[in-house]
Write a protein that holds these residues in place. Sequence first.
Motif, mmCIF file in Angstrom:
data_model
loop_
_atom_site.group_PDB
_atom_site.id
_atom_site.type_symbol
_atom_site.label_atom_id
_atom_site.label_comp_id
_atom_site.label_asym_id
_atom_site.label_seq_id
_atom_site.Cartn_x
_atom_site.Cartn_y
_atom_site.Cartn_z
ATOM 1 N N GLN A 1 -15.631 -13.372 56.930
ATOM 2 C CA GLN A 1 -15.993 -14.907 56.798
ATOM 3 C C GLN A 1 -17.249 -15.249 56.683
ATOM 4 O O GLN A 1 -17.209 -16.390 55.955
ATOM 5 C CB GLN A 1 -15.212 -15.551 58.185
ATOM 6 N N ASN A 2 -18.235 -14.767 57.197
ATOM 7 C CA ASN A 2 -19.600 -15.308 57.014
ATOM 8 C C ASN A 2 -20.016 -14.587 55.691
ATOM 9 O O ASN A 2 -21.292 -14.947 55.663
ATOM 10 C CB ASN A 2 -20.368 -15.065 58.266
ATOM 11 N N GLY A 3 -19.429 -13.901 54.867
ATOM 12 C CA GLY A 3 -19.888 -13.167 53.568
ATOM 13 C C GLY A 3 -20.584 -11.827 53.799
ATOM 14 O O GLY A 3 -21.126 -11.563 52.547
ATOM 15 N N LEU A 4 -20.799 -11.282 54.938
ATOM 16 C CA LEU A 4 -21.717 -10.113 54.637
ATOM 17 C C LEU A 4 -20.740 -9.044 54.320
ATOM 18 O O LEU A 4 -21.295 -8.053 53.871
ATOM 19 C CB LEU A 4 -22.148 -9.856 56.270
ATOM 20 N N ALA A 5 -19.467 -9.169 54.462
ATOM 21 C CA ALA A 5 -18.368 -8.078 54.509
ATOM 22 C C ALA A 5 -17.928 -8.291 53.197
ATOM 23 O O ALA A 5 -17.053 -9.211 53.108
ATOM 24 C CB ALA A 5 -17.615 -7.630 55.617
ATOM 25 N N THR A 6 -17.935 -7.544 52.129
ATOM 26 C CA THR A 6 -17.128 -7.695 50.873
ATOM 27 C C THR A 6 -16.382 -6.573 50.481
ATOM 28 O O THR A 6 -16.752 -5.351 51.039
ATOM 29 C CB THR A 6 -18.144 -8.131 49.598
ATOM 30 N N ASP A 7 -15.448 -6.735 49.611
ATOM 31 C CA ASP A 7 -14.836 -5.286 49.168
ATOM 32 C C ASP A 7 -15.680 -4.294 48.702
ATOM 33 O O ASP A 7 -15.484 -3.153 48.700
ATOM 34 C CB ASP A 7 -13.669 -5.771 48.129
ATOM 35 N N GLU A 8 -16.635 -4.892 48.125
ATOM 36 C CA GLU A 8 -17.690 -4.030 47.475
ATOM 37 C C GLU A 8 -18.699 -2.995 48.326
ATOM 38 O O GLU A 8 -19.026 -2.030 47.975
ATOM 39 C CB GLU A 8 -18.758 -4.735 46.506
ATOM 40 N N ASN A 9 -19.120 -3.981 49.352
ATOM 41 C CA ASN A 9 -20.003 -2.978 50.282
ATOM 42 C C ASN A 9 -19.183 -2.326 51.442
ATOM 43 O O ASN A 9 -19.851 -1.982 52.473
ATOM 44 C CB ASN A 9 -21.273 -4.000 50.786
ATOM 45 N N THR A 10 -18.064 -2.419 51.564
ATOM 46 C CA THR A 10 -17.286 -2.146 52.744
ATOM 47 C C THR A 10 -16.676 -0.706 52.540
ATOM 48 O O THR A 10 -15.794 -0.553 51.570
ATOM 49 C CB THR A 10 -16.431 -3.002 53.500
ATOM 50 N N LEU A 11 -16.928 0.388 53.276
ATOM 51 C CA LEU A 11 -16.211 1.640 53.110
ATOM 52 C C LEU A 11 -15.588 1.884 54.261
ATOM 53 O O LEU A 11 -15.538 1.512 55.309
ATOM 54 C CB LEU A 11 -17.333 2.737 53.030
ATOM 55 N N ARG A 12 -14.415 2.845 54.074
ATOM 56 C CA ARG A 12 -13.377 3.269 54.937
ATOM 57 C C ARG A 12 -13.369 4.610 55.061
ATOM 58 O O ARG A 12 -12.991 5.315 54.073
ATOM 59 C CB ARG A 12 -11.890 2.778 54.224
ATOM 60 N N PRO A 13 -13.696 5.111 56.058
ATOM 61 C CA PRO A 13 -14.044 6.541 56.309
ATOM 62 C C PRO A 13 -12.578 7.105 56.404
ATOM 63 O O PRO A 13 -11.382 6.497 56.957
ATOM 64 C CB PRO A 13 -14.723 6.800 57.571
ATOM 65 N N GLY A 14 -12.253 8.676 56.090
ATOM 66 C CA GLY A 14 -11.230 9.319 56.494
ATOM 67 C C GLY A 14 -11.150 9.869 57.829
ATOM 68 O O GLY A 14 -12.212 9.848 58.579
ATOM 69 N N ARG A 15 -10.117 10.642 58.264
ATOM 70 C CA ARG A 15 -9.954 11.306 59.493
ATOM 71 C C ARG A 15 -11.045 12.601 59.369
ATOM 72 O O ARG A 15 -11.220 13.095 58.517
ATOM 73 C CB ARG A 15 -8.587 11.870 59.556
ATOM 74 N N ALA A 16 -11.716 12.521 60.232
ATOM 75 C CA ALA A 16 -12.773 13.640 60.589
ATOM 76 C C ALA A 16 -12.160 15.115 60.627
ATOM 77 O O ALA A 16 -11.246 15.190 61.015
ATOM 78 C CB ALA A 16 -13.713 13.556 61.906
ATOM 79 N N LYS A 17 -12.857 16.145 59.815
ATOM 80 C CA LYS A 17 -12.306 17.323 59.946
ATOM 81 C C LYS A 17 -12.420 17.963 61.250
ATOM 82 O O LYS A 17 -13.348 17.707 62.089
ATOM 83 C CB LYS A 17 -13.038 18.216 58.846
ATOM 84 N N LEU A 18 -11.529 18.903 61.687
ATOM 85 C CA LEU A 18 -11.749 19.808 63.048
ATOM 86 C C LEU A 18 -12.912 20.280 63.195
ATOM 87 O O LEU A 18 -13.567 20.335 64.192
ATOM 88 C CB LEU A 18 -10.300 20.559 63.431
ATOM 89 N N GLU A 19 -13.477 20.966 61.948
ATOM 90 C CA GLU A 19 -14.494 21.761 62.033
ATOM 91 C C GLU A 19 -15.800 20.829 62.436
ATOM 92 O O GLU A 19 -16.759 21.463 63.028
ATOM 93 C CB GLU A 19 -14.823 22.418 60.884
ATOM 94 N N LEU A 20 -15.904 19.697 61.949
ATOM 95 C CA LEU A 20 -16.883 18.824 62.284
ATOM 96 C C LEU A 20 -16.888 18.286 63.691
ATOM 97 O O LEU A 20 -17.862 18.472 64.334
ATOM 98 C CB LEU A 20 -16.716 17.218 61.059
ATOM 99 N N LEU A 21 -15.711 17.878 63.996
ATOM 100 C CA LEU A 21 -15.669 17.567 65.615
ATOM 101 C C LEU A 21 -16.023 18.765 66.560
ATOM 102 O O LEU A 21 -16.513 18.654 67.754
ATOM 103 C CB LEU A 21 -13.993 17.167 65.798
ATOM 104 N N GLN A 22 -15.676 19.927 66.182
ATOM 105 C CA GLN A 22 -15.881 21.361 67.045
ATOM 106 C C GLN A 22 -17.360 21.352 67.069
ATOM 107 O O GLN A 22 -17.769 22.322 67.927
ATOM 108 C CB GLN A 22 -15.215 22.262 66.380
#
Length: 307
Positions: free
Chosen positions: A35-56
Motif C-alpha cells: 500500500q505504501n509503494g515499497l513492495a512491488t511485484d518487481e522487488n518482492t521475491l518468494r523463497p521456496g521450501r528449504a532443503k533438509l540438508e540446509l536445515l541440518q
Amino acid sequence: MSIKLITHPDYSFDFPSRHRFPMEKFKLLHQYLQQNGLATDENTLRPGRAKLELLQLAHCPEYLDRFIHNKQTPQEIRRMGLPWSPGLVKRTLISPNGTFLAGHLALQEGIACHLAGGTHHAHRDAASGFCVLNDLAVAALGLLHESRRTTLPNPSILIFDCDVHQGDGTARILEHEPRVFTCSVHCDKNFPARKARSDMDVEVPRGTQDDEYLHTVKNAFLKAIDRSKPTLVFYDAGVDVYAEDPLGLINISLDGLRARENLVLNLCREKGLPVATVIGGGYDDDRAALVRRHAMVIEEAFRVFEG
Ligand SMILES: [Zn+2]
C-alpha cells in the motif's frame, strides 16, 4: 534498482486469531508495504521450501523429523508455544530459506529485507518461545557452507540481535563456529530465564528509555563490528522493545524504534557492510499498529540505502 523484499503467502496461514502469537502479521506487513509503494511485484521475491540438508546444518535430523511428522512430546509442543498443524510445518520449512536468500541478496546488492525471520529461540534439537527453526543460524551456516566453493573469501558473519529477548538458540547453535559472531542486546529480566552465552551479550535494564537504549545499541554494534570484522551482517530488528509491547519490559517509543533502525542501517551503509534484515519479535492485539512498527526497518532501509 529497488531493495529486494522477501516474503511468502504461506507465512500467515490459518491460525487461531486469539493466540498470543500474531501469525497474520507477515501477510499484513506485506500488504502494508504494497500500500505504501515499497513492495512491488518487481522487488518482492518468494523463497521456496528449504532443503533438509540446509536445515541440518543447524538442526539435528531427529528433531526435524519429530517436528515435521508431529511426533513431538506434549512438553515439546508446550515449549514451542504454537499448536502443530500442517500449515505450521509448511511455513516453518520456508522461512529459513527466506533469511538465507536475504543473506545472498545482501552480499550481491548491499541490503535485503526478509519480511519474517528472527526465530532466535530455536535450538539445535528443540523449539522454544514460538521459534521452531533458527533461520539466522541456518542462513549463516548455509552461507559458510557455500563459501567453501564460491563467493565469500574469509567469510565472517555478524548476527546483531536487537529483539528484547536474548537470542539464546542462535548463541548455542553457533557457540563453536568462530566465523559467526553472535551479539544480543536484550532485556536482562526477560525470557529466556536461563540465558545462553553469545559472543557478546549486552543487557538492557528493565524500564530503559530511548536515549540510553540508542546509546547502548550504537556502542554494542560498533564494538561487535570491531571484534568480528564482518563481511555480512544479519540484523534482527525485533520490535518487542517497544514500550507497549506485552512481552517487552523496556520503554522504547515509536520514535526511538525508528531511530534504532536508522542508526543500525546507517552504520552498515557508512562502513560498506552488506546487511540482511529480519523482523523478529513483536506482539500486539492491534495488528495494524504492530505492522507499522515492523515496517520501520524496511522504511528506514529505503531511506538509508535509496534516499
Ligand atoms: Zn522477542
